[in-house]
Every structure is written in structure tokens, then in C-alpha cells.
Design an enzyme around this catalytic site. Structure first.
Site: not given
Length: 166
Positions: A54, A62, A98
Site C-alpha cells: 500500500r 477507488e 499490507r
């Protein structure tokens, strides 16, 4: 269910999951980018293990929830690093396991900053106080680059919040 069937199901479920036991927090290493999920998330291959990254300091539109510029952001990130060897400057893991990181591509470009320069992300001030990122967002806004062409861009964290309410 017999033990053999349970073992087979576990093996199938585990396939593709990262088996790396090494903690990569606060480490710098090289890896190959093997997947792009959206404008701020990628998958790398490190020591034959896939790892979700990330991008630190930024939040992109998104893709999954069809936010405007979501697909553009994914494509921009792909253009910057997909299939390439990158340098990962890892910070820590998030609650989704992540690895939060700054990523430098083979052209020595800071990918995180490039996404802001191209107008494909917001500076994620909730998790970053780095003034360089704030300046890059301000410059992209001023020049109406990328998502800043939109008259009413909605920050991804607000977009996610609104979608949860529906």
C-alpha cells in the site's frame, strides 16, 4: 470431513497466499511488481513470495467502487512500475497486513510522489504529515492535472464512507 480432505482444502486456500515469515517493516529491498490492484495498491514478488504493498502518504480514487478517475489511477500506477524491478522502502504493516511503503521505480522516480504529480491521488493527511506530498497535491490542484480537472472531486476516504452508508 476426513483429515485428507481438510488438508487438500487448506492447501488450495493457502496457494497464492504469502508464505514469507520475514518482517519487512523498516527495511529497504528490491522486488518485481507483479500486479496493480488500484492507484495506491500493488503486489510485488519478493523471494518468490507475493506481497501486497500500500503506497504510503497517498490515497487514490477507488477502482472497486467505480469512483471517477479510479481506473485512470490504476493505469497511471501500472505505467509507472508494472513488470519492473522496484526499490521498496518499507515502513510498517497496516491492519489488512499490507506493507505500507514508498516505492522507487527503475527510473529512480518516487512512485508515491509521481501519483500526486499526475493528479492521480490525494495526500493522505490522516496518515502523513510530509509537507513534500502536500506541496505536490497543491501544485496538481492548481494546474488542474488528472482528477483535479473535475469540478467537484471527492476524496477517496469520503467516497468510501458514503458508499458504506448506502
Amino acid at each position: 470431513m476426513n483429515k485428507f480432505l481438510v488438508l487438500i482444502l487448506f492447501s488450495i486456500f493457502s496457494f497464492g497466499q504469502s508464505q514469507l515469515k520475514e518482517n519487512l517493516s523498516h527495511k529497504t529491498f528490491s522486488a518485481k511488481v507483479i500486479g496493480i490492484s488500484d492507484g495506491d495498491t500493488m503486489e510485488i514478488l519478493y523471494k518468490e513470495n507475493p506481497i501486497k504493498i500500500r503506497l504510503a502518504h497517498i490515497d487514490s480514487p477507488e477502482k472497486r467502487r467505480t469512483q471517477p478517475f479510479g481506473n485512470n489511477a490504476k493505469q497511471a500506477l501500472s505505467n509507472l512500475c508494472f513488470g519492473r524491478i522496484v526499490t521498496v522502502q518499507a515502513e510498517k504493516y497496516d491492519r489488512y497486513k499490507r506493507l505500507i511503503a514508498v516505492v522507487i521505480n527503475d527510473k529512480n522516480q518516487n512512485i508515491n510522489k509521481q501519483m500526486l504529480k499526475q493528479g492521480m491521488a490525494w495526500h493522505y493527511k490522516k496518515y502523513s504529515t510530509d509537507s513534500d506530498y502536500a506541496k505536490l497535491e497543491t501544485e496538481a490542484r492548481k494546474n488542474r492535472v488528472g482528477l483535479w480537472q473535475d469540478n467537484t472531486p471527492i476524496a477517496p476516504w469520503l467516497w468510501r464512507e458514503n458508499k458504506k452508508k448506502k
